[in-house]
Scaffold this motif. Structure first.
Motif, PDB file in Angstrom:
ATOM      1  N   GLU A  29       0.830  -1.208   0.000  1.00 28.65           N
ATOM      2  CA  GLU A  29       0.000   0.000   0.000  1.00 28.65           C
ATOM      3  C   GLU A  29       0.862   1.254   0.000  1.00 28.65           C
ATOM      4  OE1 GLU A  29      -3.064  -1.006  -0.824  1.00 28.65           O
ATOM      5  OE2 GLU A  29      -4.086  -0.115   0.885  1.00 28.65           O
ATOM      6  N   VAL A  30       1.984   1.188   0.703  1.00 27.24           N
ATOM      7  CA  VAL A  30       2.913   2.316   0.691  1.00 27.24           C
ATOM      8  C   VAL A  30       3.345   2.602  -0.745  1.00 27.24           C
ATOM      9  CG1 VAL A  30       5.248   3.045   1.318  1.00 27.24           C
ATOM     10  CG2 VAL A  30       3.769   2.021   3.038  1.00 27.24           C
ATOM     11  N   MET A  31       3.617   1.538  -1.489  1.00 24.93           N
ATOM     12  CA  MET A  31       4.048   1.723  -2.870  1.00 24.93           C
ATOM     13  C   MET A  31       2.895   2.235  -3.745  1.00 24.93           C
ATOM     14  SD  MET A  31       7.175   1.101  -2.684  1.00 24.93           S
ATOM     15  CE  MET A  31       7.838   0.999  -4.317  1.00 24.93           C
ATOM     16  N   LEU A  32       1.677   1.793  -3.443  1.00 20.70           N
ATOM     17  CA  LEU A  32       0.514   2.261  -4.214  1.00 20.70           C
ATOM     18  C   LEU A  32       0.325   3.760  -4.033  1.00 20.70           C
ATOM     19  CD1 LEU A  32      -2.065   1.540  -5.877  1.00 20.70           C
ATOM     20  CD2 LEU A  32      -3.243   1.316  -3.711  1.00 20.70           C
ATOM     21  N   PHE A  33       0.240   4.189  -2.771  1.00 19.42           N
ATOM     22  CA  PHE A  33       0.045   5.616  -2.534  1.00 19.42           C
ATOM     23  C   PHE A  33       1.311   6.387  -2.879  1.00 19.42           C
ATOM     24  CE2 PHE A  33      -3.580   4.063  -0.105  1.00 19.42           C
ATOM     25  CZ  PHE A  33      -4.549   4.955  -0.529  1.00 19.42           C
ATOM     26  N   GLY A  34       2.467   5.745  -2.717  1.00 23.64           N
ATOM     27  CA  GLY A  34       3.722   6.379  -3.114  1.00 23.64           C
ATOM     28  C   GLY A  34       3.707   6.728  -4.587  1.00 23.64           C
TER      29      GLY A  34
ATOM     30  N   PHE B 291       4.700   2.453 -15.495  1.00 21.82           N
ATOM     31  CA  PHE B 291       4.621   1.143 -16.136  1.00 21.82           C
ATOM     32  C   PHE B 291       5.934   0.392 -15.995  1.00 21.82           C
ATOM     33  CE2 PHE B 291       5.170  -1.828 -19.592  1.00 21.82           C
ATOM     34  CZ  PHE B 291       4.000  -2.554 -19.500  1.00 21.82           C
ATOM     35  N   TRP B 292       7.033   1.060 -16.306  1.00 29.30           N
ATOM     36  CA  TRP B 292       8.314   0.338 -16.266  1.00 29.30           C
ATOM     37  C   TRP B 292       8.819   0.130 -14.856  1.00 29.30           C
ATOM     38  CZ3 TRP B 292       9.252  -2.660 -19.982  1.00 29.30           C
ATOM     39  CH2 TRP B 292       8.880  -2.320 -21.284  1.00 29.30           C
ATOM     40  N   PHE B 293       8.303   0.925 -13.908  1.00 36.09           N
ATOM     41  CA  PHE B 293       8.661   0.651 -12.511  1.00 36.09           C
ATOM     42  C   PHE B 293       8.193  -0.749 -12.139  1.00 36.09           C
ATOM     43  CE2 PHE B 293       8.436   0.653  -7.934  1.00 36.09           C
ATOM     44  CZ  PHE B 293       9.567   1.355  -7.581  1.00 36.09           C
ATOM     45  N   MET B 338      18.370  -4.580  -7.347  1.00 35.66           N
ATOM     46  CA  MET B 338      18.752  -3.676  -8.431  1.00 35.66           C
ATOM     47  C   MET B 338      17.634  -3.506  -9.462  1.00 35.66           C
ATOM     48  SD  MET B 338      21.670  -2.418  -7.853  1.00 35.66           S
ATOM     49  CE  MET B 338      22.102  -1.680  -9.415  1.00 35.66           C
ATOM     50  N   SER B 339      16.785  -4.532  -9.589  1.00 33.30           N
ATOM     51  CA  SER B 339      15.783  -4.468 -10.650  1.00 33.30           C
ATOM     52  C   SER B 339      14.829  -3.289 -10.470  1.00 33.30           C
ATOM     53  CB  SER B 339      15.007  -5.782 -10.716  1.00 33.30           C
ATOM     54  OG  SER B 339      14.145  -5.885  -9.618  1.00 33.30           O
ATOM     55  N   PHE B 340      14.832  -2.699  -9.266  1.00 28.56           N
ATOM     56  CA  PHE B 340      13.947  -1.553  -9.023  1.00 28.56           C
ATOM     57  C   PHE B 340      14.539  -0.236  -9.505  1.00 28.56           C
ATOM     58  CE2 PHE B 340      11.944  -4.460  -6.109  1.00 28.56           C
ATOM     59  CZ  PHE B 340      10.619  -4.082  -6.146  1.00 28.56           C
ATOM     60  N   ILE B 341      15.826  -0.221  -9.811  1.00 30.80           N
ATOM     61  CA  ILE B 341      16.415   1.073 -10.168  1.00 30.80           C
ATOM     62  C   ILE B 341      17.062   1.037 -11.543  1.00 30.80           C
ATOM     63  CG2 ILE B 341      16.691   2.159  -7.911  1.00 30.80           C
ATOM     64  CD1 ILE B 341      19.380   0.885  -7.654  1.00 30.80           C
ATOM     65  N   VAL B 342      16.477   0.272 -12.443  1.00 32.18           N
ATOM     66  CA  VAL B 342      17.006   0.266 -13.805  1.00 32.18           C
ATOM     67  C   VAL B 342      15.939   0.613 -14.842  1.00 32.18           C
ATOM     68  CG1 VAL B 342      18.780  -1.434 -13.311  1.00 32.18           C
ATOM     69  CG2 VAL B 342      16.556  -2.197 -14.079  1.00 32.18           C
TER      70      VAL B 342
ATOM     71  N   VAL C  85      13.015   5.778  -3.994  1.00 37.78           N
ATOM     72  CA  VAL C  85      13.339   5.677  -5.423  1.00 37.78           C
ATOM     73  C   VAL C  85      12.162   6.163  -6.260  1.00 37.78           C
ATOM     74  CG1 VAL C  85      13.722   4.024  -7.290  1.00 37.78           C
ATOM     75  CG2 VAL C  85      15.019   3.823  -5.182  1.00 37.78           C
ATOM     76  N   LEU C  86      10.987   5.688  -5.882  1.00 36.97           N
ATOM     77  CA  LEU C  86       9.772   6.020  -6.624  1.00 36.97           C
ATOM     78  C   LEU C  86       9.472   7.512  -6.551  1.00 36.97           C
ATOM     79  CD1 LEU C  86       7.398   4.795  -8.167  1.00 36.97           C
ATOM     80  CD2 LEU C  86       6.272   4.401  -6.010  1.00 36.97           C
ATOM     81  N   MET C  87       9.801   8.131  -5.418  1.00 43.67           N
ATOM     82  CA  MET C  87       9.514   9.554  -5.254  1.00 43.67           C
ATOM     83  C   MET C  87      10.510  10.417  -6.026  1.00 43.67           C
ATOM     84  SD  MET C  87       6.824   9.602  -3.525  1.00 43.67           S
ATOM     85  CE  MET C  87       6.603  11.314  -3.104  1.00 43.67           C
TER      86      MET C  87
END
Lengths: 196, 599, 100
Positions: A29-34, B291-293, B338-342, C85-87
């Motif tokens: 959920e953190v990632m969803l709202f993030g 999408f790519w995230f 790492m797959s999260f930051i490429v 990272v996402l932010m």
């Protein structure tokens, strides 16, 4: 054979299954709202002009709703504490109050939406309103989900207190984790959408 | 009710508790036992059958597309099939461009989200993980059942979208905005289907993580877990944390399509000569980021379980411990991280500056290191082994060079300068298909041949298996190898005529027919597998519970363990690492994990 | 000391009340600050700082995170990294275009 650690924590991890499960759910959920917050930031930075939240939205009514939701968080944790103190009546009272607060929150939210629509302010009007309606709408869905879970634990689900009190207390605890998270999201939504 | 239940109660008090559950389950009707089942093995099989059917369906879409690519604008040879697809899509047996786009978008979606991931994670994960960690079920059986049925619902939604006005989604499996926002209704249904599939994956991944952390039996420390379990563990974290941003993106696109918002629509957009009546102010790149995230970690969701399966099979068929177990585990964790930051290496052509593209190029080059470590460790595991060339082993062995081709061809794509030339060409298609098709899908076939005896008590036919393997290996390379040639020549992907109208494509156009023929032959090459799969259920050679002389706990329980928490008669205890083969001084050449003592 | 003993729970209940009061106070602070109409940067920093304090109180006390197990911390730490990272990254792409 039964699945182990449904009630008592596994010694080496220190948690029972459902607690870990709910924390993992909250992580997602953190990632969803993030992602939604990230979208908000990206759209705001990319736009030529962005309205102040308080110039379009009613921050007074939202402050009231903030108070309501924080109160419901307190009553939620009190309902769990009542069960820990083996006081089932108080549990019923506090859980009932939690659900009541959730309904008040939704009612106020509905009123707010309605006023906006009355002024011809829709999600399609501009990007600010679009993100406002989307995020608060999704948050509202989470509140509705919480009402379902809490009402079950207040009503039919509470029979379990007689047969498996520990397991029932666990259930209230993990439902509480979820409910506090809903509150936590609002704590960020309120200033970001209404005050900035 | 009746006889069985009564007799079940006439037992000693010590066994009473156990038998009570047995008898309770005798009451379960067919529906609760096999359809709305909460048993991880039944759910695993349900996932397996459903995803295999979707794989076949997705492959069929591609076989139809390959006709258009090989013989653009020519009448489809099978009239009944052209009629089946409808006059609106194939008038007079000639495929319309709009229909070609639908087939392309749905091929990708179905293969990735309804085929490979549910087979790798849903089917193998569900069936094998609880057995390998020595437990009786997943941590949350009801949630497990829910994940399957939500997945099923997502699949049905995707199928229904073909019946929408304007057909199914046609903006590619990536659904790039703004094209997808202004697309026909099929796109809305696609988004709803995706929300189901994402929800299913989330529920499943929570279940896997909790199961692996909480339900490992005594003695099974993290560093004694079979590599397959590690692979599933990392995969679950990827699903858990990478999928929600796509869910958010899906919600935003739904809002764009249904509520008239402009999250992904920039100001001043002109469609068919008309300015679009929206508020504007959105960003098409936002969709690509979200999408790519997901979709880059998704690549590792596709590949990690495959690596896990291959590792199990290689250790078992070389009769020696995996080389560098620890490096494998640490690499898998690092890979996942790492797959999260490429992800933005998919977006080099979107106008990003040098700073940010340098960042993503660097991380992309770094992520190739753990992949290479895993592949090298698996390759070195073969050294000095007395290899049994069984069908599962053949598929597992083929995985290594096939995945290597897929991985190495990815390096130029991960660097911005060559990517400018190669982006969105057939080279990219060749690259990721090598990773997923002869890579992951071969590993999944290996897994099916390997665990089939555990599920059914019978072995699949070796001869048919070998025919399946060798023909598939030849034809699948025939499909994908020429794509590199075409791509290097600059032929773009998603072209309705396969590049026939472009001057620069003329020199490599002849490969289209070759690739299409290979694809159809690849389809034929699956027939021995289908026959083998069904024939062996009844007629296959009966084998004992630990047919492969394997060490992990999934082979310590009986064949097709009884439902309702009946995996193990006694809770096993683990005394050693997962691959104790050829232990010096031991009686046999393998020591099961639950065997006590030094040797 | 046993964290689930009645005494310990009663002690916790007192802390819930304190946190409730603190959350109300901080809500007033954040609303009050917004009426000054500070520059966007200053307003964002203050609003987020207050929100983070409030969120920490909710997570730490109501969700019992201050006395939670290492496993939960590890999970959340991992999530926090990817959240950051996402932010940051999508926005930094926006801020670093190829043409100025």
């Amino acid at each position: 054979m039964e699945i182990p650690y449904t009630i008592h924590p596994r010694p080496d991890t220190g948690v029972y299954n459902a607690k870990l499960g709910v924390w993992l759910f909250l992580a997602s959920e953190v990632m969803l709202f993030g992602a939604l917050f990230s979208s908000y930031v990206l759209l705001r930075i990319g736009s030529d002009s962005w309205p102040h939240g308080y110039s379009i939205l009613d921050w007074k009514i939202a402050t009231f709703n903030t108070v309501v939701l924080i109160s419901s968080s307190v009553t939620m944790v009190m309902s769990w504490a009542s069960l820990m103190l083996k006081d089932f009546k108080k549990y019923k009272l506090y859980m009932g109050l939690t659900i009541l607060c959730a309904f008040i929150f939704l009612a106020v939210k509905a009123f707010e939406y309605n006023t906006k629509f009355g002024h011809h302010l829709y999600p399609s009007t501009n990007t600010f309103l679009a993100i406002y309606f989307t995020i608060t709408g999704l948050h509202g869905l989470h509140v509705i989900g919480g009402i379902f879970v809490n009402s079950y634990l207040w009503g039919p689900g509470s029979k379990m207190w007689k047969t498996q009190p520990e397991r029932f207390t666990n259930r209230v605890e993990v439902a509480g984790l979820y409910w506090h998270f809903v509150d936590l999201v609002w704590i960020f939504l309120f200033p970001v959408l209404y005050l900035l | 009710m009746g006889q069985k239940e009564k007799s079940a109660h006439v037992v000693t008090s010590a066994k009473k508790e156990h038998d009570k559950h047995e008898s309770e389950h005798h009451e379960l009707g067919f529906v609760r036992k096999y359809i709305f089942s909460q048993d991880h093995k039944v759910i695993g099989i349900q996932y397996g059958i459903t995803s295999l059917l979707f794989l076949l369906f997705g492959f069929s879409l591609m076989m139809i597309m390959r006709w258009q690519l090989a013989y653009p604008g020519q009448e489809f040879p099978w009239k009944w099939l052209a009629d089946f697809m409808g006059q609106a899509n194939m008038p007079g047996g000639i495929m319309l461009p709009e229909f070609y786009n639908q087939l392309g978008a749905m091929h990708g979606t179905i293969m990735v989200f309804l085929g490979v991931v549910p087979l790798a994670v849903g089917a193998f994960g569900n069936y094998v993980v609880p057995l390998q960690i020595g437990t009786i079920d997943m941590a949350f059986p009801k949630l497990n059942m829910t994940s399957y049925w939500v997945y099923f619902l997502g699949g049905v939604t995707m199928l229904v979208s073909f019946a929408m006005p304007g057909g199914a989604a046609n903006s590619g499996w990536t659904s790039y905005a703004p094209l997808s926002v202004i697309a026909t209704t099929g796109q809305t249904v696609w988004l709803i289907g995706m929300v189901f599939l994402i929800t299913s994956s989330l529920l499943g991944s929570i279940n896997f993580i909790v199961t692996i952390i909480q339900l490992r039996v005594k003695g099974l420390t993290f560093m004694r877990l079979p590599f397959f379990v590690w692979a599933q563990f990392v995969t679950s974290f990827l699903l858990l944390l990478a999928f929600p941003p796509l869910e958010a993106a899906g919600v935003l696109q739904l809002m764009d399509r249904l509520a008239g918002t402009s999250f992904f629509l920039p100001s001043g957009l002109v469609v068919s000569g008309q300015p679009l009546a929206v508020s504007g102010g959105g960003s098409p790149l936002l969709w690509q980021h979200l999408f790519w995230f997901l979709a880059h970690p998704e690549v590792y969701v596709l590949i990690l379980p495959a690596m896990g399966i291959v590792a199990e099979i290689i250790a078992n068929n070389t009769r020696k411990p995996l080389w560098g177990y620890k490096s494998l585990v640490y690499s898998a964790i690092f890979l996942g991280f790492m797959s999260f930051i490429v992800w933005a290496h998919h977006m080099f052509l979107t106008g990003m500056g040098t700073t940010i593209s340098t960042f993503f190029q660097t991380t992309t080059m770094i992520i190739s290191i753990p992949s290479v470590i895993i592949l090298t460790a698996l390759l070195l595991s073969l050294w000095g082994g007395s290899i049994r060339f069984t069908t599962p082993m053949l598929f597992a062995l083929a995985f290594l060079p096939m995945f290597a081709i897929g991985g190495l061809t990815g390096l130029p794509l991960g660097l911005a300068p060559p990517d400018i030339h190669l982006h969105d060409t057939y080279y990219v298609i060749g690259h990721f298909h090598y990773v997923v098709a002869p890579g992951t899908i071969f590993a999944l076939f290996a897994g099916i041949y390997f665990w089939y005896p555990k599920v059914t008590g019978r072995k699949m036919n070796e001869l048919l298996g070998k025919i399946h393997f060798w023909t598939s290996l030849v034809f699948i390379n025939g499909v994908f190898m020429p794509m590199f040639i075409q791509g290097l020549a600059g032929v773009s992907r998603r072209l309705y005529d396969g590049g026939a109208q472009y001057a620069h494509a003329q020199g490599v156009l002849q490969w289209n027919e070759f690739m299409s023929t290979s694809a159809w032959l690849l389809g034929l090459a699956q027939i021995p597998f289908v026959i083998n799969f069904f024939w062996s259920i009844r007629k296959g050679k009966k084998v004992e519970a630990n047919h492969w002389d394997a060490t992990t706990l999934d082979w310590a329980c009986t064949t097709s363990p009884p439902l309702a928490h009946g995996n193990f008669k006694v809770v096993p205890e683990v005394h050693r690492g997962p691959y104790d083969y050829s232990h010096q001084g031991a009686q046999s050449d393998f020591l099961p994990q639950n065997q006590p003592g030094e040797a | 000391m046993d964290a689930s003993s009645p005494e310990a729970i009663k002690k916790q209940v007192r802390s819930y009340i304190v946190v409730f009061v603190a959350l109300m106070g901080l809500t007033i602070v954040t609303v009050a600050v917004s009426t000054f109409h500070l520059s966007v940067a200053a307003a964002v920093i203050i609003a987020l700082a207050v929100a983070i304090v409030k969120a920490s109180l909710v997570a730490g006390v109501f969700m019992h995170l201050i006395s939670e197990k290492k496993l939960i911390y590890a999970t959340l730490a991992l999530t926090a990294i990817f959240f950051i990272v996402l932010m940051i990254l999508p926005t930094s792409h926006q801020l670093d275009p190829i043409v100025q």
